[in-house]
Structures are given as C-alpha cells and as structure tokens.
Design an enzyme around this catalytic site. Structure first.
Site, short mmCIF file in Angstrom:
data_model
loop_
_atom_site.label_atom_id
_atom_site.label_comp_id
_atom_site.label_asym_id
_atom_site.label_seq_id
_atom_site.Cartn_x
_atom_site.Cartn_y
_atom_site.Cartn_z
N ASP A 1 -5.19 2.53 10.84
CA ASP A 1 -6.63 2.46 11.09
C ASP A 1 -6.83 2.13 12.57
O ASP A 1 -6.82 3.02 13.41
CB ASP A 1 -7.18 1.38 10.13
CG ASP A 1 -8.69 1.31 10.08
OD1 ASP A 1 -9.34 2.24 10.56
OD2 ASP A 1 -9.22 0.33 9.55
N LYS B 1 -6.69 7.36 10.58
CA LYS B 1 -8.12 7.47 10.92
C LYS B 1 -8.20 7.56 12.44
O LYS B 1 -8.29 6.53 13.12
CB LYS B 1 -8.89 6.24 10.44
CG LYS B 1 -9.04 6.12 8.94
CD LYS B 1 -9.82 4.86 8.58
CE LYS B 1 -10.01 4.71 7.09
NZ LYS B 1 -10.58 3.39 6.72
N ASP C 1 -5.79 -0.17 -2.06
CA ASP C 1 -6.61 -1.01 -2.94
C ASP C 1 -7.97 -1.36 -2.35
O ASP C 1 -8.18 -1.29 -1.14
CB ASP C 1 -5.89 -2.31 -3.24
CG ASP C 1 -5.91 -3.25 -2.03
OD1 ASP C 1 -5.54 -2.81 -0.93
OD2 ASP C 1 -6.32 -4.41 -2.19
N GLU D 1 4.21 3.89 6.23
CA GLU D 1 2.96 3.15 6.07
C GLU D 1 1.96 3.94 5.23
O GLU D 1 2.03 5.17 5.17
CB GLU D 1 2.33 2.89 7.45
CG GLU D 1 2.38 1.47 7.93
CD GLU D 1 1.53 0.47 7.13
OE1 GLU D 1 1.20 0.70 5.95
OE2 GLU D 1 1.22 -0.58 7.72
N ASP D 2 1.02 3.23 4.66
CA ASP D 2 -0.03 3.91 3.90
C ASP D 2 -1.11 4.48 4.81
O ASP D 2 -1.50 5.63 4.69
CB ASP D 2 -0.65 2.98 2.84
CG ASP D 2 -1.18 1.66 3.42
OD1 ASP D 2 -0.97 1.39 4.61
OD2 ASP D 2 -1.80 0.90 2.65
N ARG E 1 -5.05 0.66 -6.86
CA ARG E 1 -3.79 1.19 -6.32
C ARG E 1 -3.16 2.24 -7.25
O ARG E 1 -2.36 3.06 -6.83
CB ARG E 1 -2.76 0.07 -6.13
CG ARG E 1 -3.12 -0.94 -5.07
CD ARG E 1 -1.90 -1.80 -4.75
NE ARG E 1 -2.22 -3.01 -4.04
CZ ARG E 1 -2.39 -3.09 -2.71
NH1 ARG E 1 -2.27 -2.01 -1.98
NH2 ARG E 1 -2.68 -4.23 -2.14
N GLY F 1 0.77 -1.24 0.00
CA GLY F 1 0.00 0.00 0.00
C GLY F 1 0.79 1.28 0.00
O GLY F 1 0.32 2.31 -0.48
N PHE G 1 -13.96 4.09 4.00
CA PHE G 1 -13.03 3.26 3.24
C PHE G 1 -12.55 4.04 2.01
O PHE G 1 -13.33 4.62 1.27
CB PHE G 1 -13.72 1.97 2.79
CG PHE G 1 -12.75 1.01 2.16
CD1 PHE G 1 -11.86 0.30 2.95
CD2 PHE G 1 -12.72 0.83 0.79
CE1 PHE G 1 -10.95 -0.58 2.38
CE2 PHE G 1 -11.81 -0.04 0.21
CZ PHE G 1 -10.93 -0.75 0.99
P1 5GP Z 1 -4.94 -1.41 11.11
O1 5GP Z 1 -4.16 -2.60 11.55
O2 5GP Z 1 -4.34 -0.10 11.51
O3 5GP Z 1 -6.38 -1.52 11.54
O4 5GP Z 1 -5.05 -1.48 9.53
C1 5GP Z 1 -4.05 -1.06 8.70
C2 5GP Z 1 -4.22 -1.66 7.33
O5 5GP Z 1 -5.60 -1.80 6.98
C3 5GP Z 1 -3.62 -0.75 6.29
O6 5GP Z 1 -2.25 -1.00 6.09
C4 5GP Z 1 -4.47 -1.07 5.07
O7 5GP Z 1 -3.94 -2.19 4.41
C5 5GP Z 1 -5.82 -1.45 5.64
N1 5GP Z 1 -6.79 -0.33 5.60
C6 5GP Z 1 -7.30 0.33 6.66
N2 5GP Z 1 -8.18 1.27 6.26
C7 5GP Z 1 -8.21 1.21 4.91
C8 5GP Z 1 -8.93 1.95 3.89
O8 5GP Z 1 -9.74 2.87 4.13
N3 5GP Z 1 -8.68 1.59 2.60
C9 5GP Z 1 -7.82 0.60 2.26
N4 5GP Z 1 -7.66 0.34 0.96
N5 5GP Z 1 -7.13 -0.11 3.18
C10 5GP Z 1 -7.32 0.19 4.50
#
Ligand code: 5GP
Length: 179
Positions: free
Chosen positions: A106, A134, A162, A102-103, A168, A48, A155
């Site tokens: 969340d 977020k 993606d 990181e992208d 992407r 990502g 989202f």
């Molecule tokens: P976390 O472990 O912080 O809950 O999630 C992180 C990962 O969830 C990110 O690296 C990404 O792959 C995915 N992710 C979380 N929110 C989104 C979103 O709004 N869109 C997309 N495409 N991926 C997300």
C-alpha cells in the site's frame, strides 16, 4: 456470493478467483524463469499472504525453500508511534536469494521495514513478490519485480486479506462498497 457483509461494511466481488489464479500463474512463470539455479528462499509474510503463498508455491517448479515470517506491531517510544518488528526468521540468510511474498503493498512502509531488517542478515539478493499493489498510495521507492495485480486505492478483503480479523477465508477478492 457477490456481496458480503463484514461488521459495519459491505463488500462486493471485484476480482474473481479465476482472475487471481491466472495472474498468480503468470508471476510463478516469471519467477521460475528468473531464479532458476538460485535455490531461492521464499519468505511468506503472515497472516495476509497465506493463500497467495499456497497458490504461488504450487506453481513454482524450480528447487526452492519456503519459510514464514510475521510482523509484530508494538507501541514504540511515544514519538515514533507504532513500530513493526519482523519475527520468525530462523534460517541463515547469508548469501541466499530471498523472495519476499506479501499480500499487498500500500504505502510501501511495511515492505521498506522488511527490506531493512532482512538486509542486515547479508542475503545475496532480495526480490519482492506481491499479490496486490496500490500504485497511487506508494510513498517509498521500491523495486517490486513481481506484481500479480494492481488495484485502485480502495479497501479490499478476501483471499487472505482481512477486515478486523474477518474475511480471510473467501476465495475471491472483495472491495468495500459503502465506505
Ligand atoms: P503498507 O505498509 O504498504 O502501507 O501496508 C501494507 C499492509 O497494510 C498490508 O500488509 C496489509 O496488512 C494492510 N493493507 C493495506 N491495504 C489493505 C487493504 O486494502 N485491505 C486489507 N485487508 N489490508 C490492507
């Protein structure tokens, strides 16, 4: 292209490329200022963050190194569910200044897992740079120093992110409209 269709969902542009790049430029400036003289090792988390990493690194002007890691999800023993394993770290991290790129953060659980894994390799310090955060969803206490943009709990796709492997390649960030 203001509206795109990916599989069953429609997405509308929410952050145009110019706005993204302005914030990437700001974050790069902060890193250049804070980490000068530390020869940081940037660890980009694929897939990502590939676009963010490229645009960020073009604006890093201090001596630095860059490498790429991936998180492989596999099914752990029944009770633990999905476990994410960090793969691809070939460098010696001992006494290094690390910047995780990181992208999106969340819940923060992925980042927490990364920090745990990297921490076992005795780095001097670990900094976090994320394109997106977020804040409403964050579940764990993380010190995220470099955040390009905070977004609501929707989202998004594009600029490296993606939906089911697609989207992407778009240069702007899109938010789902018919969820
Ligand atoms: P976390 O472990 O912080 O809950 O999630 C992180 C990962 O969830 C990110 O690296 C990404 O792959 C995915 N992710 C979380 N929110 C989104 C979103 O709004 N869109 C997309 N495409 N991926 C997300």
């Amino acid at each position: 292209m203001n509206i795109i269709q990916i599989k069953d969902k429609q997405f509308a542009v929410s952050i145009p490329e110019a706005d993204i790049l302005r914030e990437v430029e700001r974050v790069a400036g902060e890193i250049n200022r804070d980490l000068v003289g530390k020869n940081p090792l940037f660890l980009s988390v694929l897939n990502g963050s590939f676009m963010f990493t490229a645009d960020l690194m073009k604006r890093i002007t201090i001596p630095c190194e860059i490498s790429f890691v991936k998180l492989a999800s596999y099914q752990g023993i029944a009770s633990t569910g999905k476990v994410k394993e960090v793969i691809g770290i070939s460098e010696d991290l001992t006494d290094r200044t690390i910047v995780i790129v990181e992208d999106i953060v969340d819940t923060g659980l992925t980042m927490q897992r990364l920090l745990e894994t990297l921490g076992t390799r005795r780095p001097k310090e670990i900094h976090i740079a994320t394109l997106l955060l977020k804040p409403e969803k964050l579940k764990v206490d993380l010190d995220i120093e470099y955040v390009a943009m905070q977004i609501p709990n929707d989202f998004i796709v594009g600029y490296g992110l993606d939906y089911d492997g697609l989207g992407r390649n778009y240069k702007d960030i899109y938010t789902v409209v018919n969820d």
